[in-house]
Design a protein around this motif. Sequence first.
Motif, PDB file in Angstrom:
ATOM      1  N   UNK A 127      18.186 -45.846  -8.262  1.00 47.50           N
ATOM      2  CA  UNK A 127      18.310 -44.091  -8.395  1.00 47.50           C
ATOM      3  C   UNK A 127      19.609 -44.063  -9.635  1.00 47.50           C
ATOM      4  N   UNK A 128      19.037 -43.171  -9.887  1.00 51.08           N
ATOM      5  CA  UNK A 128      19.594 -42.663 -11.430  1.00 51.08           C
ATOM      6  C   UNK A 128      19.059 -42.922 -12.578  1.00 51.08           C
ATOM      7  N   UNK A 129      17.783 -43.925 -12.341  1.00 55.26           N
ATOM      8  CA  UNK A 129      16.855 -44.048 -13.508  1.00 55.26           C
ATOM      9  C   UNK A 129      16.250 -42.603 -14.058  1.00 55.26           C
ATOM     10  N   UNK A 130      15.634 -42.405 -14.762  1.00 48.03           N
ATOM     11  CA  UNK A 130      14.708 -41.153 -15.233  1.00 48.03           C
ATOM     12  C   UNK A 130      13.601 -41.696 -15.737  1.00 48.03           C
TER      13      UNK A 130
ATOM     14  N   UNK B 138      15.305 -39.444 -25.858  1.00 47.49           N
ATOM     15  CA  UNK B 138      16.573 -38.843 -25.289  1.00 47.49           C
ATOM     16  C   UNK B 138      17.437 -39.218 -24.077  1.00 47.49           C
ATOM     17  N   UNK B 139      16.485 -39.100 -23.034  1.00 50.76           N
ATOM     18  CA  UNK B 139      16.729 -38.527 -21.738  1.00 50.76           C
ATOM     19  C   UNK B 139      16.180 -40.059 -21.227  1.00 50.76           C
ATOM     20  N   UNK B 140      16.666 -40.628 -22.197  1.00 50.49           N
ATOM     21  CA  UNK B 140      16.388 -42.411 -21.848  1.00 50.49           C
ATOM     22  C   UNK B 140      15.266 -42.667 -20.329  1.00 50.49           C
ATOM     23  N   UNK B 141      13.955 -42.206 -20.609  1.00 50.98           N
ATOM     24  CA  UNK B 141      13.047 -42.344 -19.857  1.00 50.98           C
ATOM     25  C   UNK B 141      12.292 -43.680 -19.567  1.00 50.98           C
TER      26      UNK B 141
END
Length: 202
Positions: free
Chosen positions: A71-74, A117-120
Motif C-alpha cells: 500500500x502506498x507504492x506507485x 519522480x513518482x518512484x513508480x
Amino acid sequence: MIETGPHVPSKHLAQGSRTLGGMFCARVALSRDRAAYYEKHHGEWQGVSWGEFYRRAACVAQGLVALGLEPGDRISILGPTTGRWVCLDMGAQLAGIVSVGLYPMQTVDQLRYLIDHCDSRLIFVDGAQELDNVLEAVRDNKKVIAIVPWSDELAASVRVRDPRVFPFNHFEKMPIDDAERDQRLAARDWDCLLYTSPSPRD
C-alpha cells in the motif's frame, strides 16, 4: 424551453468512503448487473457490467499483490483511455496502490523524469513504440520491478531485452481476497498522483 427527461433519484456513495477503491466497491454492490462502461467489439458497442468491471480490476489488484507491491507504492499507466485503462487504475486502487497516469507520445527523457519522480515500481504500457520508449527510459532505473505490455504477444517479443517484462495474463488469473483488499484500502492515505503537463520541467 428544453425538454428534460424524468427525474432519476441519485445516491451519494462518497459518504462513508475514504478512498476511490472504497467508493468503487460501494458502486459495484449497488449496480452489479448494470453497465459500467461500453467497449466496441466487431463494430458494435457492448456493455461491461459493474460486476465484470470489478472482477477484472480485482484480478489486476491480485497480480500487483503477488509481485510484492505494498500500500502506498506507485504504479504508472501509459496508454489510451479505454476499458482496460480504467481496470488497471481501479485494480491499483483495490490493492491500496497509488496510480499515476502518463501522457501518451512523450519523449524518452520526459518518461524517464516522470517515472523516476513518482518512484513508480511498475509500468503498464500499450503499443510497441511506447514500450520501446519505456524500456529505454527505465534502463538504469532500479526502482522499477516490472514492465507490463497490454498484450502478451508484445511482452514475448521484448522479454529478451529486459527480464522485468511481464505478460499481461499475470493480471487476469484470480481476484484479490476481500479481506486483503479491505486491509490495504484502510492502510492508504492517498489514491492517485496527477501530473498536469506532459513534462514538469517544461
